[in-house]
Design a protein around this motif. Structure first.
Motif, mmCIF file in Angstrom:
data_model
loop_
_atom_site.group_PDB
_atom_site.id
_atom_site.type_symbol
_atom_site.label_atom_id
_atom_site.label_comp_id
_atom_site.label_asym_id
_atom_site.label_seq_id
_atom_site.Cartn_x
_atom_site.Cartn_y
_atom_site.Cartn_z
ATOM 1 N N ALA A 31 -70.156 132.164 13.077
ATOM 2 C CA ALA A 31 -71.284 131.227 13.159
ATOM 3 C C ALA A 31 -71.160 130.442 14.457
ATOM 4 C CB ALA A 31 -71.275 130.285 11.966
ATOM 5 N N PRO A 32 -72.168 130.482 15.342
ATOM 6 C CA PRO A 32 -72.050 129.826 16.647
ATOM 7 C C PRO A 32 -71.929 128.309 16.510
ATOM 8 C CG PRO A 32 -74.321 130.525 16.253
ATOM 9 C CD PRO A 32 -73.488 131.104 15.143
ATOM 10 N N LEU A 33 -70.979 127.735 17.229
ATOM 11 C CA LEU A 33 -70.770 126.297 17.237
ATOM 12 C C LEU A 33 -70.061 125.946 18.534
ATOM 13 C CD1 LEU A 33 -71.306 123.936 15.265
ATOM 14 C CD2 LEU A 33 -68.922 124.107 14.543
ATOM 15 N N ASP A 34 -70.502 124.898 19.181
ATOM 16 C CA ASP A 34 -69.839 124.433 20.390
ATOM 17 C C ASP A 34 -70.083 122.938 20.517
ATOM 18 O OD1 ASP A 34 -72.435 124.064 21.546
ATOM 19 O OD2 ASP A 34 -72.444 126.161 22.148
ATOM 20 N N ARG A 35 -69.414 122.319 21.473
ATOM 21 C CA ARG A 35 -69.528 120.867 21.620
ATOM 22 C C ARG A 35 -70.954 120.449 21.960
ATOM 23 N NH1 ARG A 35 -64.206 120.493 24.587
ATOM 24 N NH2 ARG A 35 -62.680 120.042 22.963
ATOM 25 N N GLU A 36 -71.634 121.256 22.738
ATOM 26 C CA GLU A 36 -73.005 120.899 23.122
ATOM 27 C C GLU A 36 -73.901 120.771 21.893
ATOM 28 O OE1 GLU A 36 -76.599 122.437 26.077
ATOM 29 O OE2 GLU A 36 -74.646 123.422 26.094
ATOM 30 N N ARG A 37 -73.808 121.717 20.970
ATOM 31 C CA ARG A 37 -74.611 121.647 19.739
ATOM 32 C C ARG A 37 -74.175 120.473 18.873
ATOM 33 N NH1 ARG A 37 -74.571 126.157 15.995
ATOM 34 N NH2 ARG A 37 -76.421 125.114 15.177
ATOM 35 N N ILE A 38 -72.875 120.254 18.795
ATOM 36 C CA ILE A 38 -72.362 119.144 17.992
ATOM 37 C C ILE A 38 -72.874 117.818 18.531
ATOM 38 C CG2 ILE A 38 -70.269 117.888 17.360
ATOM 39 C CD1 ILE A 38 -68.816 120.633 17.365
ATOM 40 N N ALA A 91 -73.092 118.582 8.414
ATOM 41 C CA ALA A 91 -74.195 118.898 7.504
ATOM 42 C C ALA A 91 -75.457 119.241 8.287
ATOM 43 C CB ALA A 91 -74.446 117.727 6.557
ATOM 44 N N ARG A 92 -75.710 118.507 9.365
ATOM 45 C CA ARG A 92 -76.897 118.781 10.190
ATOM 46 C C ARG A 92 -76.823 120.185 10.798
ATOM 47 N NH1 ARG A 92 -80.998 115.648 12.783
ATOM 48 N NH2 ARG A 92 -80.725 114.409 10.888
ATOM 49 N N LEU A 93 -75.597 120.639 11.071
ATOM 50 C CA LEU A 93 -75.402 121.949 11.683
ATOM 51 C C LEU A 93 -75.137 123.046 10.651
ATOM 52 C CD1 LEU A 93 -73.173 120.839 14.683
ATOM 53 C CD2 LEU A 93 -75.554 121.556 14.792
ATOM 54 N N ASP A 94 -75.168 122.656 9.368
ATOM 55 C CA ASP A 94 -74.886 123.606 8.288
ATOM 56 C C ASP A 94 -73.520 124.257 8.481
ATOM 57 O OD1 ASP A 94 -75.450 124.896 5.910
ATOM 58 O OD2 ASP A 94 -76.432 126.608 6.873
ATOM 59 N N ALA A 95 -72.543 123.402 8.787
ATOM 60 C CA ALA A 95 -71.174 123.881 9.003
ATOM 61 C C ALA A 95 -70.218 123.031 8.175
ATOM 62 C CB ALA A 95 -70.801 123.789 10.486
ATOM 63 N N GLY A 96 -69.051 123.548 7.916
ATOM 64 C CA GLY A 96 -68.033 122.788 7.203
ATOM 65 C C GLY A 96 -67.460 121.704 8.090
ATOM 66 N N PRO A 97 -67.203 120.499 7.556
ATOM 67 C CA PRO A 97 -66.682 119.398 8.383
ATOM 68 C C PRO A 97 -65.396 119.750 9.117
ATOM 69 C CG PRO A 97 -67.369 118.581 6.233
ATOM 70 C CD PRO A 97 -67.438 120.079 6.162
ATOM 71 N N MET A 98 -64.525 120.516 8.487
ATOM 72 C CA MET A 98 -63.249 120.829 9.120
ATOM 73 C C MET A 98 -63.429 121.648 10.393
ATOM 74 S SD MET A 98 -61.176 119.153 7.413
ATOM 75 C CE MET A 98 -59.735 119.720 8.316
ATOM 76 N N ARG A 99 -64.537 122.390 10.482
ATOM 77 C CA ARG A 99 -64.758 123.179 11.699
ATOM 78 C C ARG A 99 -64.940 122.279 12.910
ATOM 79 N NH1 ARG A 99 -68.893 127.798 12.074
ATOM 80 N NH2 ARG A 99 -67.852 127.813 14.083
ATOM 81 N N LEU A 100 -65.515 121.085 12.688
ATOM 82 C CA LEU A 100 -65.766 120.196 13.817
ATOM 83 C C LEU A 100 -64.483 119.665 14.427
ATOM 84 C CD1 LEU A 100 -68.665 120.395 12.712
ATOM 85 C CD2 LEU A 100 -68.930 117.964 13.253
ATOM 86 N N TYR A 101 -63.422 119.571 13.617
ATOM 87 C CA TYR A 101 -62.180 119.017 14.133
ATOM 88 C C TYR A 101 -61.526 119.938 15.155
ATOM 89 C CZ TYR A 101 -62.373 115.201 10.798
ATOM 90 O OH TYR A 101 -62.749 114.085 10.110
ATOM 91 N N GLY A 102 -61.948 121.174 15.222
ATOM 92 C CA GLY A 102 -61.457 122.040 16.289
ATOM 93 C C GLY A 102 -62.040 121.677 17.642
ATOM 94 N N TYR A 103 -63.162 120.941 17.621
ATOM 95 C CA TYR A 103 -63.853 120.566 18.839
ATOM 96 C C TYR A 103 -63.694 119.087 19.163
ATOM 97 C CZ TYR A 103 -66.228 125.024 18.016
ATOM 98 O OH TYR A 103 -66.514 126.345 17.793
ATOM 99 N N ILE A 104 -63.667 118.246 18.124
ATOM 100 C CA ILE A 104 -63.646 116.797 18.295
ATOM 101 C C ILE A 104 -62.669 116.219 17.271
ATOM 102 C CG2 ILE A 104 -65.017 114.681 18.174
ATOM 103 C CD1 ILE A 104 -67.463 116.495 18.840
ATOM 104 N N ALA A 105 -61.732 115.421 17.734
ATOM 105 C CA ALA A 105 -60.685 114.928 16.846
ATOM 106 C C ALA A 105 -61.093 113.661 16.100
ATOM 107 C CB ALA A 105 -59.400 114.672 17.643
ATOM 108 N N THR A 106 -61.894 112.795 16.719
ATOM 109 C CA THR A 106 -62.238 111.503 16.117
ATOM 110 C C THR A 106 -63.707 111.173 16.379
ATOM 111 O OG1 THR A 106 -61.711 110.214 18.099
ATOM 112 C CG2 THR A 106 -59.891 110.661 16.551
ATOM 113 N N LYS A 107 -64.205 110.218 15.622
ATOM 114 C CA LYS A 107 -65.578 109.762 15.845
ATOM 115 C C LYS A 107 -65.702 109.092 17.212
ATOM 116 C CE LYS A 107 -67.359 106.485 13.203
ATOM 117 N NZ LYS A 107 -67.996 105.851 12.022
#
Length: 229
Positions: free
Chosen positions: A14-21, A44-60
């Protein structure tokens, strides 16, 4: 290692990158302010699991840094400014317009310097316009002085807009509602300077106020940059 230095994780089905995030986070913030932004909500906005985002961004906080840099792309000048005054004036007005489009930016202005590529490009363009005019310390003070005015003026304007939405009263409506109280207080004679302002002052819109104040600050900077007589 900063978020700017850390590479994206390997691509997955499933495509995901920092730009989309970041784009999704900006959308959420535009809709509901910074409180509406979290890694869970972005996922949720990207229809992805939250843990996937931590590969791209560590903190808010890292996400906020990326969002600020994304908006700095709107602040970049389209061409090199002709002189330092044009550089600072253009940067100020573009920052105001960007903040009116993304009100949450007002909450993040004025802190530590932004270090993303777009923010660095904005800073480079600004400083380059001073080349040869003054020592770097004077240039630094000049840019900081204008930035302090811009940040304060923008925050005040956004605070007024938020107050209008929260109360349902425009500035004019609020002034009319507050009129009787203010009239009684001024009638005591304890506030003669304020009374003169109320009775003789003229009302100007936010853009005109911002522009006038900015030009006054730029005039003060020009005086400091002028060679001694």
């Amino acid at each position: 290692m900063t978020v700017w230095d850390r590479p994206d994780p390997p691509a997955r089905p499933a495509p995901l990158d920092r730009e989309r995030i970041v784009a999704a986070a900006v959308e959420l913030a535009d809709e509901g302010g910074l409180p509406a932004v979290s890694l869970r909500k972005v996922a949720a906005r990207l229809d992805a699991g939250p843990m996937r985002l931590y590969g791209y961004i560590a903190t808010k906080e890292e996400l906020f840094d990326l969002m600020v840099d994304a908006v700095h792309a709107e602040i970049l000048p389209e061409r090199s400014p002709g002189d330092w005054r044009e550089a600072l004036r253009g940067r100020a007005h573009r920052t105001r317009q960007a903040t009116l489009r993304h009100e949450w930016l007002a909450d993040l202005l004025g802190g530590r310097p932004a270090l993303g590529p777009n923010a660095l490009a904005v800073g480079e363009s600004t400083l380059a316009a001073f080349d040869g005019l003054a020592d770097i310390g004077t240039v630094q003070r000049a840019v900081e002085t204008v930035s302090a005015y811009v940040t304060g003026a923008i925050r005040r304007e956004i605070a007024n807009l938020r107050a209008e939405r929260a109360t349902g009263l425009s500035t004019s409506d609020w002034q009319r509602a507050s009129g009787p109280h203010l009239t009684r207080m001024l009638a005591t004679g304890r506030y003669p300077a304020l009374a003169r302002l109320v009775h003789e002052g003229t009302e100007v819109d936010a853009e005109a106020t911002f522009t006038t104040g900015l030009e006054w600050v730029l005039d003060a900077v020009a005086a400091k940059l002028a060679p001694p007589a």
